[in-house]
Structure formats: structure tokens, C-alpha cells
Design a protein around this motif. Structure first.
Motif, PDB file in Angstrom:
ATOM      1  N   PRO A 238       0.778  -1.247   0.000  1.00 44.09           N
ATOM      2  CA  PRO A 238       0.000   0.000   0.000  1.00 44.09           C
ATOM      3  C   PRO A 238       0.803   1.286   0.000  1.00 44.09           C
ATOM      4  O   PRO A 238       0.232   2.355  -0.221  1.00 44.09           O
ATOM      5  N   LEU A 239       2.109   1.219   0.237  1.00 35.77           N
ATOM      6  CA  LEU A 239       2.928   2.421   0.098  1.00 35.77           C
ATOM      7  C   LEU A 239       2.743   3.033  -1.289  1.00 35.77           C
ATOM      8  O   LEU A 239       2.669   4.257  -1.442  1.00 35.77           O
ATOM      9  N   TYR A 240       2.665   2.184  -2.312  1.00 37.17           N
ATOM     10  CA  TYR A 240       2.593   2.674  -3.684  1.00 37.17           C
ATOM     11  C   TYR A 240       1.281   3.395  -3.951  1.00 37.17           C
ATOM     12  O   TYR A 240       1.273   4.531  -4.456  1.00 37.17           O
ATOM     13  N   SER A 241       0.162   2.779  -3.612  1.00 33.84           N
ATOM     14  CA  SER A 241      -1.128   3.432  -3.844  1.00 33.84           C
ATOM     15  C   SER A 241      -1.249   4.701  -3.009  1.00 33.84           C
ATOM     16  O   SER A 241      -1.810   5.702  -3.456  1.00 33.84           O
ATOM     17  N   ALA A 242      -0.711   4.671  -1.774  1.00 33.76           N
ATOM     18  CA  ALA A 242      -0.773   5.853  -0.913  1.00 33.76           C
ATOM     19  C   ALA A 242       0.041   6.999  -1.515  1.00 33.76           C
ATOM     20  O   ALA A 242      -0.411   8.151  -1.550  1.00 33.76           O
ATOM     21  N   ALA A 243       1.248   6.698  -1.989  1.00 33.58           N
ATOM     22  CA  ALA A 243       2.105   7.734  -2.586  1.00 33.58           C
ATOM     23  C   ALA A 243       1.472   8.304  -3.851  1.00 33.58           C
ATOM     24  O   ALA A 243       1.499   9.521  -4.085  1.00 33.58           O
ATOM     25  N   ILE A 244       0.890   7.435  -4.664  1.00 33.23           N
ATOM     26  CA  ILE A 244       0.255   7.887  -5.905  1.00 33.23           C
ATOM     27  C   ILE A 244      -0.917   8.813  -5.598  1.00 33.23           C
ATOM     28  O   ILE A 244      -1.101   9.852  -6.248  1.00 33.23           O
ATOM     29  N   SER A 245      -1.709   8.469  -4.578  1.00 34.38           N
ATOM     30  CA  SER A 245      -2.828   9.335  -4.185  1.00 34.38           C
ATOM     31  C   SER A 245      -2.321  10.675  -3.667  1.00 34.38           C
ATOM     32  O   SER A 245      -2.835  11.736  -4.030  1.00 34.38           O
ATOM     33  N   GLU A 246      -1.307  10.638  -2.823  1.00 34.53           N
ATOM     34  CA  GLU A 246      -0.790  11.864  -2.225  1.00 34.53           C
ATOM     35  C   GLU A 246      -0.239  12.809  -3.285  1.00 34.53           C
ATOM     36  O   GLU A 246      -0.365  14.030  -3.179  1.00 34.53           O
ATOM     37  N   MET A 247       0.371  12.241  -4.333  1.00 33.62           N
ATOM     38  CA  MET A 247       0.993  13.073  -5.371  1.00 33.62           C
ATOM     39  C   MET A 247       0.043  13.386  -6.524  1.00 33.62           C
ATOM     40  O   MET A 247       0.430  14.022  -7.495  1.00 33.62           O
ATOM     41  N   ASP A 248      -1.181  12.889  -6.417  1.00 31.94           N
ATOM     42  CA  ASP A 248      -2.194  13.130  -7.449  1.00 31.94           C
ATOM     43  C   ASP A 248      -1.756  12.617  -8.820  1.00 31.94           C
ATOM     44  O   ASP A 248      -2.005  13.236  -9.852  1.00 31.94           O
ATOM     45  N   ALA A 249      -1.078  11.467  -8.797  1.00 28.47           N
ATOM     46  CA  ALA A 249      -0.755  10.772 -10.047  1.00 28.47           C
ATOM     47  C   ALA A 249      -1.893   9.788 -10.352  1.00 28.47           C
ATOM     48  O   ALA A 249      -2.912   9.755  -9.660  1.00 28.47           O
ATOM     49  N   VAL A 250      -1.713   8.975 -11.376  1.00 30.54           N
ATOM     50  CA  VAL A 250      -2.747   8.011 -11.772  1.00 30.54           C
ATOM     51  C   VAL A 250      -2.239   6.600 -11.504  1.00 30.54           C
ATOM     52  O   VAL A 250      -1.172   6.210 -11.992  1.00 30.54           O
ATOM     53  N   GLN A 251      -2.982   5.849 -10.716  1.00 26.10           N
ATOM     54  CA  GLN A 251      -2.626   4.455 -10.434  1.00 26.10           C
ATOM     55  C   GLN A 251      -3.054   3.586 -11.601  1.00 26.10           C
ATOM     56  O   GLN A 251      -4.220   3.559 -11.986  1.00 26.10           O
ATOM     57  N   VAL A 252      -2.101   2.866 -12.160  1.00 26.41           N
ATOM     58  CA  VAL A 252      -2.362   1.975 -13.297  1.00 26.41           C
ATOM     59  C   VAL A 252      -2.114   0.545 -12.819  1.00 26.41           C
ATOM     60  O   VAL A 252      -0.965   0.157 -12.578  1.00 26.41           O
ATOM     61  N   ASN A 253      -3.170  -0.205 -12.657  1.00 30.01           N
ATOM     62  CA  ASN A 253      -3.062  -1.560 -12.119  1.00 30.01           C
ATOM     63  C   ASN A 253      -2.705  -2.581 -13.191  1.00 30.01           C
ATOM     64  O   ASN A 253      -3.285  -2.571 -14.281  1.00 30.01           O
ATOM     65  N   TYR A 254      -1.760  -3.446 -12.890  1.00 32.57           N
ATOM     66  CA  TYR A 254      -1.596  -4.670 -13.673  1.00 32.57           C
ATOM     67  C   TYR A 254      -1.686  -5.838 -12.686  1.00 32.57           C
ATOM     68  O   TYR A 254      -1.119  -5.801 -11.603  1.00 32.57           O
ATOM     69  N   TYR A 255      -2.446  -6.857 -13.067  1.00 36.59           N
ATOM     70  CA  TYR A 255      -2.779  -7.934 -12.140  1.00 36.59           C
ATOM     71  C   TYR A 255      -1.792  -9.094 -12.260  1.00 36.59           C
ATOM     72  O   TYR A 255      -1.497  -9.562 -13.369  1.00 36.59           O
ATOM     73  N   LEU A 256      -1.294  -9.540 -11.128  1.00 36.81           N
ATOM     74  CA  LEU A 256      -0.462 -10.736 -11.093  1.00 36.81           C
ATOM     75  C   LEU A 256      -1.353 -11.969 -11.259  1.00 36.81           C
ATOM     76  O   LEU A 256      -2.539 -11.947 -10.918  1.00 36.81           O
ATOM     77  N   ASP A 257      -0.771 -13.035 -11.779  1.00 35.14           N
ATOM     78  CA  ASP A 257      -1.519 -14.251 -12.113  1.00 35.14           C
ATOM     79  C   ASP A 257      -1.560 -15.191 -10.909  1.00 35.14           C
ATOM     80  O   ASP A 257      -0.620 -15.952 -10.671  1.00 35.14           O
ATOM     81  N   GLU A 258      -2.661 -15.152 -10.166  1.00 32.97           N
ATOM     82  CA  GLU A 258      -2.772 -15.967  -8.955  1.00 32.97           C
ATOM     83  C   GLU A 258      -2.734 -17.462  -9.276  1.00 32.97           C
ATOM     84  O   GLU A 258      -2.168 -18.254  -8.512  1.00 32.97           O
TER      85      GLU A 258
END
Length: 547
Positions: A238-258
Motif C-alpha cells: 500500500p505504500l505505492y497506492s498511498a504515494a500515488i494518491s498523495e501526489m495526485d498521479a494516476v494508479q495503473v493496475n496490472y494484475y499478477l496471475d494468482e
């Protein structure tokens, strides 16, 4: 403090105190003063009473000063930040702990916190050599003690010679102590079997998190469709999503293959990138290897595909490698992104921008509290690198004790040194126990109906998938929470086990998980897993009517 009954009396005090007269103080406070003039203490009391009187008058008039900072005026990017591993579940666990300490009763006697990778908090013992060196650096008078080995003293002297005034209490250069940066470069060259490393590309950080945030600050720019898109794995730390939100960037998800042990699928990267280009400008891809929260170790072929993808799409690569020492599966091996990039040839190695991160907090040392770490930056534009140094200089420097701890990790005892035997035994003991606990966790969880856990190949976590019956899903929605949050809250309240819902890390729609650390002792881990098993079976019976 000096409370009077009426506003009139308060006004009298306010006016009288402005004069700072000894008579006023004696008559109004009952305190005799020998001096004829006002003292500093008296004037201080007067100012306090004056402020209190005026504040009281303001309250009575209904004209309280409004707060400058409210939820309405708060930076909206801060409100958007979420950090699951220290979120509502952990707050609730703290409340239960205090309740038990005050004599309250629950169906359990203690809260077992398996929510965070804090090795020492879970009982792991410090590595002796590391603590010896840091102790010597902190209190050099110990150099005269025969209790400390000469190997540790030699390292401590070298570190202190690189510090201003030969003291850890000094600031260092913003990128870190020079001799420590050189030791890190030598470590990287040895780890990567001769791939060159320039110490001037090494920057000490306050844990890996500090380095990650710093690099993201350099990368984030633009507005509307030109805003920076940051590609992150889902599930993610969650550090990544939190940092992206704080900096007002765009989170681009790529899903790992469970279904493929959380492997990284190159086709999914292309899908994610093309979809993101419709509304932002993807500029950076983040990889966590070994994985957090998923515990997978990416293959060399997978890393090659990621680097080729970054080369083709002109993406900046951020490689989070803080768990590089934590590989347990016999058929897995850690491959650094830098080494793989080098082996792909000069065309790649001399062009792809790559920053890799390491930390004192994980590995076999688990020294989270020192907040030590480093990043290696390669192929960064020289003018941008100057801006990076400027940004680092704003925070002055990382903690010197953390830098010293990082130096021991990259420059441990060698086979010819007296301290090597004990160091090697302690390191092997920690990693061996983690490997045993990784297998135990996978085995016990996979024996529970409705739970599926991929092999814990590395890192410090399991991220099992849990079946949540439709009836429980409906109840969670009625309560305004995610189904796995309901599950984890119930688990905590009924068993004292604190884990983190998978929704805090991201997961495919319709799937539910939780993340737990494998750090507790073997005995406590067995208790934890047994309670999870019994709870889950009871949960299924309650919401599915299953026997």
C-alpha cells in the motif's frame, strides 16, 4: 488555572495585568513579591490570564475563532491516502489489547499481530555483529572494551572516520556517508557477479520507502490526460497506492496471475498500458520482487520480459528488492533487475532508466527501527540527477545509525574473520526458520476447506484466497464494508488474530484474501494457523449452513 466566577472579574484582571504591577499580582493572585518591579514570571502569568480572559469572552459572545485546518480545507490528496497495514483492523487490535491489559475478558488471552513485517516485534533476535558495530559507532568509548571483537571495531572505526567529527551525531552528505556508499557498490558488484556499480549512483535513504517516495516525486507531473501514470502490481504494497494518491498521479493496475503462483504476465502488462493511455501518460513501472504481499519470486525470463517491455514503451523502472535475501523455495532464485538488464546487452543496459531499492528492515536482520536503506540509480539524465541531489538535500541526510546498519548488511564478516562463525549461524538460523514457517503456513492453510494458499516462495507473507459465502458478502455490503474486512474483523474479535484484508492491497473483483506475516515463532505460528482454521470452518457453517 486562575478561574474566577464572572466575566467582570476576568475583564478587571485583563486590564490590570497589562500594567504588570506588583500590587496587582499580590492582590489578585495572593502571592507576595519582594521586588518593586514586575518579574518575567509575573508578566508571563499576566499574559496567560489576559489570553484566558479574552478567550472566555469570545466563547460567551459565541465568536470562537474558526480552525484554519479542517477536513474541508485539508489537502484533498491527503484524504485520499489509505494504508491498510496500519488501518482500521490494527486500530481495533490496539483497542482490544488495552481492554485485555485493563482486566477485560475475551475468548483469548492475547492479540497476535500478524499484520506487518516487523521481525523484532514478533520476537526475532538481533544479529549480534550488526548491533556490535552500531553500538561502537554510537558510543566509541566501547572501543576499549574486550567484550567487542576487533572485526566489529575495525568496521566502526572506518564508518566513524567518514562522519563529521567522527560522530554519528553529525550530519552526513545528503547522499550518505561516502565509505558506506562505496561498500554498497562493492556489495552490488559481488552480488551481481561482476556487473559494475558506481558508488556515485548510490544514495542512502531512510528505509526503502523514503527512496521510493523521492523517485516518484521526480516522475509525477502533468494534468488531465498528460498526468503521470504509475504502473503497480495488484496485489501491491500500500505504500505505492498511498504515494500515488498523495501526489495526485494516476494508479495503473496490472494484475499478477494468482493461478500461476502470482507470476507477472507480459500480456497483462500490455493490456494495462494500452488501457491507461486513454486517460493518462504511463511513465513508470514498479515491481516488487520477491513479492509483498504475495510472496512470489519472479523468474529471470519474467524479468527479461518486463525490461524489454519498459525499453519498448520508454518506461522508467522502479525495482523494489528489499526481500532479496528472503528466498525459501528450492527451485527459486533471486535475480536483480540490474544484473538481468546487463545480461540483455549494451542496448538495454545503457538506456533503460532503473532504480533499485534495498533496506535494513527485511532480509535476515529485520532492523526496521533503524530506518536504513539505499537506492541505486542507473541511466538517469545528469540534469535530472542534479535535481535528485537537490531534493535529497532538503531532508539533510538519512539517520547515521541506519546508514551504519546498512553498511554491516553489505559488508558482513568474511570467512577468514573471527566473527564469521557466529554471524553465519545467526543468519542461517533466521532464514532457515523462515523457510520452515513458509512451508508450514502453506501446508496448514491449504488443508482448510475454502482456503487456497500459493507457495510462499519468498518475502515474509502469505496471501491466501478465502471463500466468503454470499450471505456474508451481503451482510458486509449492508454494513458498508468490504467482505474480507468483515471476515478479518470477525477473526480479530473472536480469536485475537490480526491480519489485513486483501482489499487493502488490491485483488481481482469477486476474489477475497487476507495477508498475514510468517514472522511469529513456530509455536505461535501453529497457534495462529490453528485458530484461523477453526474460525474459517465456523464462518462457513454460520453463513452457508455447511457441516
Amino acid at each position: 488555572m486562575y478561574r474566577l466566577q464572572s466575566l467582570a472579574a476576568r475583564s478587571l484582571i485583563a486590564g490590570a495585568l497589562d500594567q504588570c504591577s506588583p500590587l496587582t499580582l499580590t492582590s489578585l493572585t495572593g502571592v507576595r513579591h519582594k521586588s518593586q518591579g514586575p518579574s518575567v514570571e509575573k508578566c508571563g502569568q499576566m499574559r496567560f490570564l489576559t489570553a484566558e480572559a479574552k478567550a472566555s469572552a469570545g466563547r460567551l459572545d459565541g465568536k470562537l475563532r474558526e480552525k484554519t485546518l479542517t477536513l474541508d480545507t485539508l489537502n484533498p490528496q491527503v484524504k485520499a491516502v489509505e494504508y491498510a497495514v496500519r488501518g482500521p483492523i490494527v486500530i481495533k487490535a490496539g483497542e482490544i489489547e488495552r481492554y485485555l491489559e485493563e482486566g477485560g475478558t475475551k475468548p483469548f488471552s492475547e492479540v497476535i499481530k500478524a499484520n506487518i513485517g516487523d521481525a523484532h516485534a514478533m520476537g526475532q533476535k538481533p544479529i549480534t555483529f550488526l548491533r556490535q558495530v552500531v553500538a561502537l559507532c554510537t558510543f566509541p568509548e566501547l572501543m576499549d572494551s574486550p567484550s567487542f571483537p576487533e572485526d566489529a571495531k575495525r568496521r566502526a572505526r572506518r564508518i566513524l572516520q567518514g562522519c563529521g567529527g567522527h560522530s554519528l551525531g553529525s550530519y552526513s552528505a545528503s547522499p550518505g556517508v561516502e565509505c558506506i556508499r562505496k561498500d554498497i557498490a562493492a556489495y552490488i558488484e559481488q552480488r551481481d557477479e561482476g556487473v559494475p556499480s558506481d558508488w556515485e549512483n548510490i544514495y542512502l535513504t531512510t528505509g526503502a520507502s523514503d527512496g521510493i517516495m523521492t523517485i516518484l516525486r521526480l516522475l509525477v507531473s502533468g494534468k488531465d490526460s498528460s498526468r503521470t501514470g504509475v504502473m503497480i502490481p495488484i496485489p501491491q504494497y500500500p505504500l505505492y497506492s498511498a504515494a500515488i494518491s498523495e501526489m495526485d498521479a494516476v494508479q495503473v493496475n496490472y494484475y499478477l496471475d494468482e493461478d500461476n503462483c502470482w507470476a507477472l504476465d507480459i500480456n497483462e502488462l500490455h493490456r494495462s498500458y494500452q488501457a491507461a493511455k486513454q486517460h493518462c501518460q504511463p511513465r513508470v513501472i514498479c515491481i516488487i520482487n520477491p513479492g509483498n504481499p504475495t510472496g512470489q519470486v519472479q523468474s529471470k525470463k519474467c524479468i527479461e520480459e518486463v525490461l524489454h517491455f519498459a525499453y519498448e514503451e520508454n518506461l522508467f523502472v522502479m525495482s523494489d528488492e528489499v526481500y532479496q535475501d528472503n528466498v525459501y523455495a528450492p527451485d527459486c532464485q533471486f535475480h536483480s533487475f540490474k544484473k538481468v538488464l546487463y545480461e540483455m546487452g549494451p542496448e538495454y543496459f545503457n538506456s533503460v532508466e532503473l532504480v533499485s531499492f534495498h533496506s535494513t528492515s527485511k532480509g535476515y536482520t529485520g532492523e526496521c527501527g533503524f530506518r536504513g536503506g539505499y537506492m541505486e540509480v542507473i541511466n538517469m539524465d545528469p540534469e535530472v540527477k542534479a535535481q535528485l541531489v537537490k531534493l535529497l538535500s532538503v531532508r539533510l541526510c538519512p539517520p547515521l545509525a541506519g546508514q551504519a546498519a546498512m553498511d554491516v548488511i553489505v559488508n558482513p564478516p568474511q570467512p577468514e574473520e573471527h566473527t564469521f562463525k557466529q554471524f553465519h549461524q545467526e543468519k542461517s538460523s533466521v532464514l532457515g526458520a523462515l523457510a520452515e514457517k513458509a512451508k508450514l503456513t502453506e501446508k496448514i492453510l491449504n488443508a482448510v476447506p475454502g482456503i487456497k494458499c500459493n507457495p510462499v516462495q519468498g518475502a515474509m507473507y502469505a496471501f491466501p484466497r478465502i471463500f466468503i459465502p454470499p450471505k456474508a458478502v451481503e451482510e458486509a455490503k449492508a454494513l458498508g464494508m468490504q467482505p474480507d474486512m468483515l471476515y478479518c474483523l470477525r477473526l480479530l474479535e473472536e480469536t485475537g488474530i490480526c491480519v489485513v484484508p486483501g482489499s487493502g492491497f488490491g485483488q481481482k473483483d469477486g476474489t477475497y484474501h487476507f495477508r498475514m506475516t510468517i514472522l511469529p515463532s513456530i509455536e505461535k505460528l501453529k497457534v495462529l494457523l490453528g485458530k484461523v482454521r477453526d474460525f474459517h470452518i465456523g464462518f462457513l457453517k454460520e453463513y452457508s449452513g455447511l457441516e
